[in-house]
Scaffold this motif. Sequence first.
Motif, PDB file in Angstrom:
ATOM      1  N   GLN A   1       0.927  21.581   0.874  1.00  0.00           N
ATOM      2  CA  GLN A   1       1.814  22.916   2.030  1.00  0.00           C
ATOM      3  C   GLN A   1       3.067  22.370   1.623  1.00  0.00           C
ATOM      4  N   ASP A   2       3.415  23.742   1.658  1.00  0.00           N
ATOM      5  CA  ASP A   2       5.253  24.554   1.866  1.00  0.00           C
ATOM      6  C   ASP A   2       5.527  23.608   2.640  1.00  0.00           C
ATOM      7  N   GLN A   3       6.534  22.539   1.745  1.00  0.00           N
ATOM      8  CA  GLN A   3       7.864  21.952   3.062  1.00  0.00           C
ATOM      9  C   GLN A   3       8.471  22.637   4.119  1.00  0.00           C
ATOM     10  N   ASP A   4       8.877  24.189   3.747  1.00  0.00           N
ATOM     11  CA  ASP A   4       9.629  25.090   4.751  1.00  0.00           C
ATOM     12  C   ASP A   4       8.404  25.351   5.379  1.00  0.00           C
ATOM     13  N   GLU A   5       7.081  25.416   5.470  1.00  0.00           N
ATOM     14  CA  GLU A   5       6.198  26.501   6.472  1.00  0.00           C
ATOM     15  C   GLU A   5       5.278  26.225   6.850  1.00  0.00           C
ATOM     16  N   HIS A   6       5.607  25.053   6.371  1.00  0.00           N
ATOM     17  CA  HIS A   6       3.712  24.049   7.456  1.00  0.00           C
ATOM     18  C   HIS A   6       3.905  23.713   9.345  1.00  0.00           C
ATOM     19  N   GLN A   7       2.862  23.857   9.030  1.00  0.00           N
ATOM     20  CA  GLN A   7       2.335  23.406  11.111  1.00  0.00           C
ATOM     21  C   GLN A   7       3.238  22.169  10.926  1.00  0.00           C
ATOM     22  N   ILE A   8       3.104  21.879  12.040  1.00  0.00           N
ATOM     23  CA  ILE A   8       3.222  20.109  12.635  1.00  0.00           C
ATOM     24  C   ILE A   8       3.314  20.292  14.025  1.00  0.00           C
ATOM     25  N   SER A   9       2.383  18.853  13.766  1.00  0.00           N
ATOM     26  CA  SER A   9       2.195  18.988  15.163  1.00  0.00           C
ATOM     27  C   SER A   9       2.729  18.352  16.274  1.00  0.00           C
ATOM     28  N   LEU A  10       2.357  19.487  17.253  1.00  0.00           N
ATOM     29  CA  LEU A  10       3.014  19.067  18.847  1.00  0.00           C
ATOM     30  C   LEU A  10       3.551  17.316  19.252  1.00  0.00           C
ATOM     31  N   PHE A  11       2.306  16.899  19.065  1.00  0.00           N
ATOM     32  CA  PHE A  11       2.822  15.256  20.306  1.00  0.00           C
ATOM     33  C   PHE A  11       2.957  14.480  18.624  1.00  0.00           C
ATOM     34  N   GLY A  12       2.519  14.422  17.532  1.00  0.00           N
ATOM     35  CA  GLY A  12       1.930  13.433  17.127  1.00  0.00           C
ATOM     36  C   GLY A  12       3.401  12.502  16.528  1.00  0.00           C
ATOM     37  N   PRO A  13       2.894  12.070  15.297  1.00  0.00           N
ATOM     38  CA  PRO A  13       4.790  11.507  14.150  1.00  0.00           C
ATOM     39  C   PRO A  13       4.806  12.947  13.214  1.00  0.00           C
ATOM     40  N   ARG A  14       5.904  13.101  12.945  1.00  0.00           N
ATOM     41  CA  ARG A  14       6.154  13.966  11.863  1.00  0.00           C
ATOM     42  C   ARG A  14       7.515  13.600  11.386  1.00  0.00           C
ATOM     43  N   ASP A  15       8.041  14.262  10.091  1.00  0.00           N
ATOM     44  CA  ASP A  15       8.670  13.850   9.744  1.00  0.00           C
ATOM     45  C   ASP A  15       9.903  13.716   9.672  1.00  0.00           C
ATOM     46  N   THR A  16      10.637  13.094   9.997  1.00  0.00           N
ATOM     47  CA  THR A  16      11.789  13.421  10.381  1.00  0.00           C
ATOM     48  C   THR A  16      13.563  14.130   9.483  1.00  0.00           C
ATOM     49  N   LYS A  17      14.278  14.354  10.277  1.00  0.00           N
ATOM     50  CA  LYS A  17      15.772  14.861   9.048  1.00  0.00           C
ATOM     51  C   LYS A  17      15.579  13.343   8.217  1.00  0.00           C
ATOM     52  N   GLU A  18      15.878  12.078   8.829  1.00  0.00           N
ATOM     53  CA  GLU A  18      16.021  10.955   8.444  1.00  0.00           C
ATOM     54  C   GLU A  18      15.621  10.809   8.012  1.00  0.00           C
ATOM     55  N   ASP A  19      14.074  11.212   7.961  1.00  0.00           N
ATOM     56  CA  ASP A  19      12.882  10.348   6.568  1.00  0.00           C
ATOM     57  C   ASP A  19      13.363  11.210   5.691  1.00  0.00           C
ATOM     58  N   LEU A  20      13.231  12.752   5.773  1.00  0.00           N
ATOM     59  CA  LEU A  20      13.569  13.227   4.327  1.00  0.00           C
ATOM     60  C   LEU A  20      15.014  13.534   3.741  1.00  0.00           C
ATOM     61  N   ILE A  21      15.733  12.772   4.510  1.00  0.00           N
ATOM     62  CA  ILE A  21      17.079  12.601   4.314  1.00  0.00           C
ATOM     63  C   ILE A  21      17.539  11.232   3.197  1.00  0.00           C
ATOM     64  N   LEU A  22      16.445  10.603   3.299  1.00  0.00           N
ATOM     65  CA  LEU A  22      16.089   8.940   3.055  1.00  0.00           C
ATOM     66  C   LEU A  22      15.382   8.957   1.445  1.00  0.00           C
ATOM     67  N   MET A  23      14.793  10.093   1.380  1.00  0.00           N
ATOM     68  CA  MET A  23      13.688  10.326   0.834  1.00  0.00           C
ATOM     69  C   MET A  23      14.181  11.086  -0.577  1.00  0.00           C
ATOM     70  N   GLN A  24      15.010  12.049  -0.707  1.00  0.00           N
ATOM     71  CA  GLN A  24      16.427  12.930  -1.757  1.00  0.00           C
ATOM     72  C   GLN A  24      16.885  11.910  -1.531  1.00  0.00           C
ATOM     73  N   ILE A  25      17.549  10.575  -1.225  1.00  0.00           N
ATOM     74  CA  ILE A  25      18.325  10.189  -1.126  1.00  0.00           C
ATOM     75  C   ILE A  25      17.855   9.142  -2.729  1.00  0.00           C
ATOM     76  N   MET A  26      16.868   8.721  -2.398  1.00  0.00           N
ATOM     77  CA  MET A  26      15.510   7.464  -2.553  1.00  0.00           C
ATOM     78  C   MET A  26      15.234   8.696  -4.757  1.00  0.00           C
ATOM     79  N   ASP A  27      15.167  10.022  -4.211  1.00  0.00           N
ATOM     80  CA  ASP A  27      14.353  10.512  -5.730  1.00  0.00           C
ATOM     81  C   ASP A  27      15.887  10.633  -6.729  1.00  0.00           C
ATOM     82  N   LYS A  28      17.090  11.244  -5.957  1.00  0.00           N
ATOM     83  CA  LYS A  28      18.207  11.069  -6.780  1.00  0.00           C
ATOM     84  C   LYS A  28      18.784   9.732  -7.793  1.00  0.00           C
TER      85      LYS A  28
END
Length: 423
Positions: free
Chosen positions: A353-380
Amino acid sequence: MNQKIIALVDCNSFYCSCERLFRPDLINRPVGVLSNNDGCFVSRTNELKKLGVAMGAPYFQVKDICDKNKVAVFSANFSLYTNLSDRVMNTLFEFTPSLEVYSVDEAFLDLTGFDELMVEDYCRHIKETVERNTGIPVGIGIARTKVLAKLANRIAKKDERTKGVFSVLKKANLEAALEKSDIGDVWGIGRQNNIKFKMLGIQSAKHLRDFQNTNLIQKQFTKVGRMIQDELREVSCFPITEIAPRKKEIMSSRSFGNPVFEINLMRESLACYASLACEKLRKQHSVCQEVSIYICTNPFKNIPQYSKSISASFESATCDTRKIIKEAFKLLDQIFINGFEYKKAAIRLSKIQDQDEHQISLFGPRDTKEDLILMQIMDKINARDGDEALKIAACGTNKNAWFMKQTLKSPRYLTGWSELLKI
DNA sequence: TCTGGGGTCCTAGGACCC
DNA sequence: TCTGGGGTCCTAGGACCC
């Protein structure tokens, strides 16, 4: 009505041509490029085809022929090919903005609106420009539909009198082309359907075009069969899609250089493939909700065989390499059986799914902002300093135990500073 | 000794719903 | 005796492509 004009530009023996570019001494010699692990031929020059080496032929089976005829054989060097592919496509973009990059070595150009009498000359000009700018020889087929452009392209490549460009816009050319094209050579008709068509008495492209019972075609060959028939009748069914849609699945798999017996090595390989797949996932700005893994032994070997796949879902879709590796490891524990000689592992990301439009679970674990930034830095960092610069520890540090064999690889002339061409 | 990797689309049939 | 009908969604498997 303004009828469509479609040109298919296809690079000749693409991987081989890339290798020749940096080795002018190979110009008239037979050249071949192998799949990963130096397994099978995936690209052959005409000289090699003439020696009877088939597409997909295992190297070890034809090694004698290659040695005897001084064939230049290379391991696949995909970073080189991708780079040259980009150069070819960029050159093509100069001729029309309406272009579909269909594969690493092919593009459909929409030339609708061009003067029909001039379009062949224009394509010759395109061909010369690509060859001058990139050094890669191409063939061009011109027609009203994609299927016919493919057909014309085949003839442009096979028949030397065409000098690499062939148009079936004119009726006489079209009739001749349809007549001499075997039904199995039509784009979209593979081995199985080739047999089925022949049983119906449909031997050539012309037979299919003129076959009246379209309901039977639909029934036997599905909607796709009907559309191929229509395209042969100059009715366009497969439009040119300029913007590549997001991938719905991303796979990463490799055969091992050496057989793997231990779960630890299997884990390392899966972690590496997962890293690759996740990088692709993030590159297209997606997240995935499902991950599957697959492991198998070598079916060509006379040993106890085992293969199994298994999948799991995430509560919230993710693009975090760490979560995906963790899940892959859990799955591996469920299907790995000690005692087998494993040949290959694979990972597949699906329910994308699209990163900006996907459904997220209300209670379960989800990607946090910090997770995403870490991945971005790794890719860069990896984009700047090479894929191996920063990786997850689970990938291990010693790939030698399982990484694929590539003993015949050419230098990374275009993507490795230390391997630039020396003059 | 040695046999690639990565995708898409279509259909049939089952599950499920009202 | 006799037990509806229509629609959607999902999945597995087959076929094809480069």
